[in-house]
Design an enzyme around this catalytic site. Structure first.
Site, PDB file in Angstrom:
ATOM      1  N   HIS A 144       0.833  -1.192   0.000  1.00  0.00           N
ATOM      2  CA  HIS A 144       0.000   0.000   0.000  1.00  0.00           C
ATOM      3  C   HIS A 144       0.877   1.255   0.000  1.00  0.00           C
ATOM      4  CE1 HIS A 144      -3.113  -2.758   0.388  1.00  0.00           C
ATOM      5  NE2 HIS A 144      -3.928  -2.102   1.191  1.00  0.00           N
ATOM      6  N   ARG A 399      -3.594 -11.464  -4.179  1.00  0.00           N
ATOM      7  CA  ARG A 399      -4.910 -10.884  -3.901  1.00  0.00           C
ATOM      8  C   ARG A 399      -5.544 -10.435  -5.213  1.00  0.00           C
ATOM      9  NH1 ARG A 399      -7.409  -5.772  -0.605  1.00  0.00           N
ATOM     10  NH2 ARG A 399      -5.882  -4.577  -1.780  1.00  0.00           N
ATOM     11  N   GLU A 513     -15.215  -7.041   3.563  1.00  0.00           N
ATOM     12  CA  GLU A 513     -14.791  -5.652   3.678  1.00  0.00           C
ATOM     13  C   GLU A 513     -15.885  -4.664   4.052  1.00  0.00           C
ATOM     14  OE1 GLU A 513     -11.572  -4.656   0.696  1.00  0.00           O
ATOM     15  OE2 GLU A 513     -12.576  -6.268  -0.372  1.00  0.00           O
ATOM     16  N   ASP A 550     -12.057  -0.542   4.014  1.00  0.00           N
ATOM     17  CA  ASP A 550     -13.277  -0.315   3.243  1.00  0.00           C
ATOM     18  C   ASP A 550     -14.524  -0.367   4.118  1.00  0.00           C
ATOM     19  OD1 ASP A 550     -12.563   0.151   0.426  1.00  0.00           O
ATOM     20  OD2 ASP A 550     -11.561  -1.767   0.625  1.00  0.00           O
ATOM     21  N   ARG A 588      -5.285  -4.370   8.744  1.00  0.00           N
ATOM     22  CA  ARG A 588      -5.187  -3.064   9.393  1.00  0.00           C
ATOM     23  C   ARG A 588      -4.258  -2.129   8.631  1.00  0.00           C
ATOM     24  NH1 ARG A 588      -6.877  -2.914  14.696  1.00  0.00           N
ATOM     25  NH2 ARG A 588      -7.453  -4.905  15.656  1.00  0.00           N
ATOM     26  N   ARG A 720      -9.929   4.807  -3.243  1.00  0.00           N
ATOM     27  CA  ARG A 720      -9.314   3.844  -2.346  1.00  0.00           C
ATOM     28  C   ARG A 720      -9.259   4.422  -0.933  1.00  0.00           C
ATOM     29  NH1 ARG A 720      -7.580  -0.615  -4.273  1.00  0.00           N
ATOM     30  NH2 ARG A 720      -7.185  -0.893  -6.474  1.00  0.00           N
TER      31      ARG A 720
END
Length: 885
Positions: A144, A399, A513, A550, A588, A720
């Site tokens: 990320h 993923r 999510e 999310d 997290r 996002r």
């Protein structure tokens, strides 16, 4: 914490500020230094009177030309980074105090305290030993894009931190102290002379290499160091011995495997990252073996070892030379596969067990001939590294979003003239998938790949599964399905792996999510576990991922937190009913609204019984650097995870009382309604976000390989979670972390204040909510937010919304104060309060500069100087907040 404990931090901040000032004078000239100092003093004086110094700072900033604005921004940004280094160093200082005085209430609770509590609670050593033996903590480094600091600067900051450590040594002479200060100034000068902004967006492979560097430079040393610390604490408590190679911590990664919404992560990228990881692992073990070769010169050896090496005066070196040669071959083979070159002849290592077998032979021999002390040295460290990192360095997760799998299966059914899988009902889908999973015949042949049904998107999904088949299980972790909603989402991935010929399938992990998905998660997993063939396949364990980002974007911080808690409770009960061990994978982030909180607080706030000795957690962006960037800090954080997991397993919190559950239902109903009426129902929200915050400007930062949006255009739902949080953090409104919670607290304090206070004092889950809310509110500032609005919009609708948001924020602070009984935020955390206050005079000018630069850039053609200045303010404010998202 008393003032004496805090004094070294203030001294370090002052020292670094002084040295930066000297560098500014030398490099940028006295006029710039005086300009920066005048701005800083104005901000300090105004903040001292409780004001946001807008008028005074505008008066000082308006006359400055573009180039001077850039240099001013760089100066304040650089100081904030130096302040972070000082604070990190102070935390290391406090940890050393914790090791010397473990009962001190001002230090973090570590393994020693947990073991003492277990003894006090009459938990038998045998039970503690059993849990420790099976303990599993897996930390997943994600790709990320939240690390704004360049790797080049991180290295320099690490050097500065090392020099601060040197200055703490009491045995240094005045001359030596002055020499360290000279080196300190050199590093600050080097940092000042380096471009702060990453100019090119990293590729997924670059991100993976960044993860590898974290292991090479820190975790490689931290794991054996942390294990020795843990081992010493266990021995002190009379526990053990555990197996000599016991390592309860593993590392996995999403870097190069997370393709959810990132078109840059392809099957070729995943294959390259897996090979590069094996190259790096071979290289690191090779360095270890070279050190062992230098040290293991002794001649006494067991008959078992001599049977392998033959008579020799240096039998250990003979075997280690063979190990070295195989590692060199392994490294060369991986390099050839990455570059499509010619692979060298020779036998490399294809599994960790092969290398472990040879190292354990040396270990047994040393112990057999009375050289156990040597076996417990570097060799033990290497064996522990092997048990932690394997020969693949990291286990790579894959993923992908659930609809991509549905489209692939749909293409197959249409190719086979079975109809459109996408149009079938859930029960029909499950029946088809189960039949094909149990069938021995192949579902498709090569003709499918040449057909019109095999689009580029479908081919990419199947090619990824082929990479899984090719690389084998050892270097792979979980196949995570984002936006998982129903049992067929899980079964489809299992079938696609079978279609690709995966002999040892990756475990398939649904990620729940949104609020609805979390509420439906127990039903989905129960339906899967009802299937006998599925239950048999997950007999050794089921993993489920809980999405924090999310869900919070969908329902707000409080609504998401309660949904996550309830889902985990029910999933734990369901898996217990079916006799299947459950591992909860917590997705997290670093920020509060994305599940971020201190390790112990996070684990003890989980439902009782949900940890059960097994935990998997993502570590993201700048949190990887803060928690694992330095070996001593990393070793401490690894111990914290082991301690907290042990405590949450054997001393779990009590079940929440029925009245607490009822209250939480009422609170979250009020919270979700208040959150959604702003975020999804107010037509001005999206425009406000894109006008008053730097949300649109964030895309200019080369943070990571992923696009900021899942789809171009669109509203909040397409954004996002990271830029959603990052944008509000930059202008200090911090909206995702508190919106809706104030309305909930007001509801609770009006209806049942004593119940709410009991929850905040006795229930770890709600304690965590309150503590994290207080911290984020302390970082918010309505005066800063007002300035962005004043400078960037004259639209009455946006101004109306801004007034409402600031009013809601003020009401949230007031409601929290009524609950805690504290007049000021963070009265119970003086170090954090001081940390925020010392940064305000440096972030204030950056906020005003940022808003000014945003306005200028939106009203003119491209301007490289102003763009650079804007990027510096973004990075500087992120450093000041110690958080991006």
């Amino acid at each position: 914490m008393d003032q004496d404990q805090n004094a070294p931090l203030r001294e370090d901040v002052r020292l670094l500020g002084d040295e930066l000032g000297k560098v500014l004078q030398e490099q940028a000239g006295t006029p710039l230094f005086h300009t920066v100092e005048t701005i800083r003093q104005a901000a300090v004086e105004s903040r001292g009177h409780g004001d946001m110094p807008v008028a005074r700072l505008r008066e000082l900033l308006d006359p400055l030309d573009d180039n001077t604005l850039l240099e001013v921004a760089r100066a304040f940004s650089q100081f904030l980074n130096l302040a972070n280094i000082a604070e990190q160093r102070h935390r290391e200082r406090l940890r050393r105090r914790h090791e010397r005085f473990p009962g001190d209430p001002d230090t973090d609770r570590g393994l020693r305290q947990v073991l003492a509590e277990l003894k006090k609670a009459d938990v038998s050593p045998d039970v503690v030993g059993e849990v420790l033996n099976d303990l599993s903590v897996e930390l997943v480094l994600t790709a990320h894009p939240t690390e704004v600091t360049r790797r080049t600067l991180i290295r320099k900051y690490d050097q500065i931190a090392n020099l601060l450590t040197d200055l703490d040594r009491p045995d240094r002479t005045p001359e030596e102290q002055e020499d360290v200060r000279r080196l300190l100034r050199e590093q600050i000068l080097s940092a000042w002379s380096t471009d702060e902004i990453r100019r090119e967006r990293p590729t997924p492979v670059d991100e993976a290499k960044w993860g590898f560097a974290t292991i090479e430079q820190s975790l490689w040393q931290a794991v054996p160091r942390g294990m020795r610390d843990i081992e010493a604490e266990l021995a002190l408590a009379g526990l053990g011995p555990l197996p000599a190679d016991w390592v309860p911590i593993r590392f996995a990664s999403w870097m190069g495997g997370d393709r959810d919404g990132n078109p840059n992560v392809t099957s070729r990228v995943t294959r390259e990252v897996l090979l590069l990881a094996r190259w790096m692992a071979a290289d690191l073990y090779l360095r270890d073996v070279e050190n062992l070769l230098a040290d293991l010169s002794m001649h006494r050896a067991s008959d078992e070892l001599l049977a392998r090496t033959g008579p020799s005066s240096e039998p250990y070196r003979l075997l280690l030379r063979e190990v070295r040669d195989r590692l060199r071959t392994t490294r060369a083979q991986m390099e050839a596969r990455v570059t499509d070159g010619l692979e060298p002849e020779g036998e490399g290592y294809t599994s960790g067990a092969q290398l472990y077998e040879e190292l354990s032979l040396i270990d047994r021999s040393l112990r057999a001939v009375g050289l156990a002390a040597i076996a417990d040295g570097q060799l033990k460290d290497t064996m522990r590294r092997l048990n932690c990192f394997g020969i693949t360095l990291l286990r790579l997760d894959i993923r992908q979003e659930s609809t991509r799998h549905m489209e692939a299966v749909d293409a197959i059914t249409r190719f086979l003239d079975l109809g459109s899988y996408a149009e079938w009902g859930e029960s029909v889908k499950q029946k088809f998938l189960q039949a094909e999973l149990e069938s021995r015949r192949p579902l498709i042949n090569g003709a499918f790949y040449c057909s019109e049904f095999c689009t580029d998107e479908v081919r990419e999904v199947l090619d990824t599964c082929k990479v899984i088949a090719e690389q084998g299980q050892e270097g792979l972790g979980a196949y995570v399905i984002s936006m998982a909603r129903r049992p067929s989402d899980v079964l489809a991935v299992m079938l696609l792996q079978k279609v690709a010929g995966v002999a040892q399938p990756m475990r398939v992990v649904p990620l729940f999510e949104t609020l609805d998905d979390l509420d439906n998660a127990p039903g989905t997993m129960s339906a899967l576990l009802e299937l006998p063939f599925y239950r048999e396949r997950v007999r050794s364990g089921q993993e489920v991922m809980i999405g924090y980002s999310d869900s919070a974007k969908d329902a707000g911080f409080l609504g998401a937190a309660w949904a996550q808690f309830r889902a985990q409770e029910q999933l734990t009960a369901i898996c217990r009913e079916y006799g299947v061990p459950l591992t909860l994978f917590h997705g997290r982030g670093g920020s509060i609204s994305r599940g971020g909180s201190p390790t112990r607080m996070a684990l003890l706030s989980q439902p009782p019984g949900s940890v059960a000795g097994r935990i998997r957690v993502t570590e993201q962006g700048e949190m990887i650097r803060f928690k694992y960037g330095r070996p001593s800090v990393a070793a401490y954080n690894l111990e914290q995870y082991v301690a907290a997991t042990l405590e949450a397993t054997l001393l779990p919190p009590a079940e929440p009382r029925p009245e607490w559950r009822e209250q939480m239902d009422r609170l979250t109903e009020a919270s979700v309604q208040a959150y959604r009426e702003v975020v999804f129902e107010d037509p001005a929200l999206v425009s406000y976000l894109r006008t008053v915050t730097p949300e649109t400007e964030l895309s200019r930062l080369a943070l990571g390989s992923r696009p900021a949006r899942r789809k171009p255009g669109g509203g909040v739902e397409t954004l996002r979670a990271i830029p959603w949080v990052f944008a509000w953090t930059q202008m200090r409104l911090m909206l995702p972390a508190w919106l809706g919670t104030g309305a909930a607290l007001e509801t609770g304090m009006e209806g049942a204040p004593e119940t709410l206070r009991a929850m905040s004092e006795e229930w770890p889950f709600f304690q965590t909510v309150v503590d994290m809310l207080e911290m984020v509110l302390a970082k918010s500032d309505t005066r800063v937010a007002s300035w962005y609005e004043e400078r960037l919009t004259d639209d009455p609708e946006l101004q109306r919304l801004g007034v409402e948001l600031r009013s809601r924020l003020a009401r949230t602070v007031n409601a929290l104060s009524h609950l805690t009984g504290r007049e000021s935020l963070l009265d119970n955390n003086p170090v954090m309060r001081w940390s925020i206050r010392v940064r305000d005079p440096y972030t204030d000018p950056l906020h005003l500069l940022q808003a000014e630069l945003m306005d200028r850039l939106r009203n003119r053609e491209e301007d490289p100087v102003l763009e650079s200045a804007l990027m510096v303010t973004i990075a500087g404010i992120a450093a000041g907040m110690r958080n991006t998202g």
